[in-house]
Design a protein around this motif. Structure first.
Motif, PDB file in Angstrom:
ATOM      1  N   LEU A  90       0.843  -1.196   0.000  1.00  0.00           N
ATOM      2  CA  LEU A  90       0.000   0.000   0.000  1.00  0.00           C
ATOM      3  C   LEU A  90       0.877   1.243   0.000  1.00  0.00           C
ATOM      4  O   LEU A  90       1.793   1.359   0.811  1.00  0.00           O
ATOM      5  CB  LEU A  90      -0.903   0.005   1.235  1.00  0.00           C
ATOM      6  CG  LEU A  90      -1.918  -1.138   1.337  1.00  0.00           C
ATOM      7  CD1 LEU A  90      -2.548  -1.149   2.724  1.00  0.00           C
ATOM      8  CD2 LEU A  90      -2.992  -1.003   0.271  1.00  0.00           C
ATOM      9  N   SER A  91       0.588   2.163  -0.890  1.00  0.00           N
ATOM     10  CA  SER A  91       1.359   3.402  -0.937  1.00  0.00           C
ATOM     11  C   SER A  91       0.928   4.321   0.191  1.00  0.00           C
ATOM     12  O   SER A  91      -0.185   4.212   0.729  1.00  0.00           O
ATOM     13  CB  SER A  91       1.150   4.098  -2.280  1.00  0.00           C
ATOM     14  OG  SER A  91      -0.185   4.581  -2.382  1.00  0.00           O
ATOM     15  N   THR A 110      -2.215   6.096  -0.907  1.00  0.00           N
ATOM     16  CA  THR A 110      -3.433   5.286  -0.780  1.00  0.00           C
ATOM     17  C   THR A 110      -3.916   5.261   0.664  1.00  0.00           C
ATOM     18  O   THR A 110      -5.113   5.433   0.942  1.00  0.00           O
ATOM     19  CB  THR A 110      -3.182   3.849  -1.268  1.00  0.00           C
ATOM     20  OG1 THR A 110      -2.856   3.875  -2.657  1.00  0.00           O
ATOM     21  CG2 THR A 110      -4.409   2.972  -1.050  1.00  0.00           C
ATOM     22  N   GLN A 162      -5.357   8.668   1.767  1.00  0.00           N
ATOM     23  CA  GLN A 162      -6.694   8.911   1.237  1.00  0.00           C
ATOM     24  C   GLN A 162      -7.737   8.047   1.947  1.00  0.00           C
ATOM     25  O   GLN A 162      -8.839   8.508   2.252  1.00  0.00           O
ATOM     26  CB  GLN A 162      -6.713   8.627  -0.267  1.00  0.00           C
ATOM     27  CG  GLN A 162      -5.915   9.632  -1.087  1.00  0.00           C
ATOM     28  CD  GLN A 162      -5.866   9.268  -2.559  1.00  0.00           C
ATOM     29  OE1 GLN A 162      -6.273   8.181  -2.954  1.00  0.00           O
ATOM     30  NE2 GLN A 162      -5.364  10.198  -3.376  1.00  0.00           N
ATOM     31  N   THR A 163      -7.378   6.786   2.225  1.00  0.00           N
ATOM     32  CA  THR A 163      -8.300   5.877   2.898  1.00  0.00           C
ATOM     33  C   THR A 163      -8.631   6.363   4.300  1.00  0.00           C
ATOM     34  O   THR A 163      -9.784   6.280   4.750  1.00  0.00           O
ATOM     35  CB  THR A 163      -7.704   4.457   2.979  1.00  0.00           C
ATOM     36  OG1 THR A 163      -7.459   3.976   1.648  1.00  0.00           O
ATOM     37  CG2 THR A 163      -8.638   3.504   3.701  1.00  0.00           C
TER      38      THR A 163
END
Length: 328
Positions: free
Chosen positions: A16-17, A20, A23-24
């Protein structure tokens, strides 16, 4: 807590970046990076690669909400989860929190208990980082006289969890000690709270201490002959978070079944009970008596045959049972 939320995402096993995850979770990439560094400082092995992101490669033996997020998702037991480093007793902590409006299914876990308790006021050895110390608050819909059976049902649930974790099923010394290799693997203490005016049931606290990685030195000279850990018995032990997930899942199934599937759980208890067919010593306030354990009745009480053929039914509140040929 952001640290737990980031850990929960990493537990998926995917790369997972930082973008990412930010934002999550609705936070900045800097906040995600800080949480990653916190986890690394605690011993989590987290790899990172440009344009690919972060991956969880290894985990220390820690208990946290992030570790258990997947295990408790969608469950009644564990839907509210409290993880503490140390506490006097997880049962006590649940009761303190129950002063306020806490939901059915609250679970409290601790890495260490300074005042762990068993039945009849006995102490329960609870060294830091070695065992699983867990209590759950339940509000079963049943007559008050059925509530005492939750202790026996919990013993069966713990046997289920250990079998799932380790591929080996323990047994039960009546009424509630979980036994492996003839020694105590897990102790269970169930306590209840009643309304003062009506004597109606407010809640039940189901507490347990599962020995995971203790050595004989951890137990001490008095307890070591009658206690065992998963590490001692099997030569290996699961991480405590894995043990907690299995136990919470088993307690959740138990809570869903109680008391409507009474006959099924009674038969399972009888199959697991190691006391049956053995000579026992009954310890009461008035003295001791030897007997033969014959059966477990419909209320989970023990039926024994005393000298001269007299049969008697005893409850866990009236008598303690000790084996004549070892702990069991």
């Amino acid at each position: 807590m952001l640290r737990d939320e980031v850990l929960s995402l990493l537990k998926s096993g995917e790369e997972l970046s930082g973008e990412t995850m930010s934002q999550t979770l609705g936070v900045s990439r800097a906040a995600v990076w800080k949480a990653i560094e916190t986890l690394r400082g605690e011993g989590y092995a987290i790899s990172s690669a440009p344009r690919r992101g972060y991956r969880l490669e290894g985990s220390p033996d820690l208990l946290s909400a992030g570790e258990l997020a997947a295990a408790v998702a969608g469950r009644r037991v564990g839907k509210e989860l409290v993880c503490l480093e140390t506490v006097d007793s997880t049962n006590n902590e649940v009761k303190r929190r129950a002063v306020d409006a806490v939901p059915d299914g609250l679970v409290v876990l601790a890495g260490e208990q300074t005042g762990g308790r068993g039945r009849r006021g006995r102490s329960f050895v609870s060294p830091a980082g070695k065992g699983l110390y867990l209590s759950a608050l339940l509000r079963p819909d049943c007559p008050l006289e059925q509530v005492s059976a939750l202790t026996a049902w919990t013993a069966v649930a713990v046997c289920d969890a250990v079998e799932e974790l380790c591929g080996t099923r323990p047994g039960i010394k009546w009424p509630n000690d979980v036994i492996l290799d003839g020694r105590k693997l897990c102790g269970i203490l169930t306590e209840l709270e009643l309304e003062a005016e009506t004597a109606a049931l407010r809640y039940v606290v189901v507490g347990l201490g599962l020995n995971v990685s203790q050595t004989a030195a951890d137990f001490g000279p008095e307890v070591a002959p009658v206690a065992v850990s998963l590490a001692q018995a099997l030569g290996r032990a699961p991480r405590r978070a894995e043990a907690a997930g299995a136990v919470i899942a088993a307690l959740d199934r138990m809570a869903a079944d109680f008391p409507r599937r009474w006959a099924e759980w009674l038969e399972r208890y009888r199959a697991d009970c190691l006391t049956l067919g053995r000579p026992v010593r009954l310890l009461r306030a008035g003295g001791e008596e030897e007997a033969e354990a014959e059966a477990v009745d419909e209320t989970f009480a023990l039926v024994v045959r005393c000298p001269a053929g007299r049969r008697e039914t005893v409850s866990s509140g009236e008598v303690s049972v000790r084996g004549l040929l070892g702990y069991v």
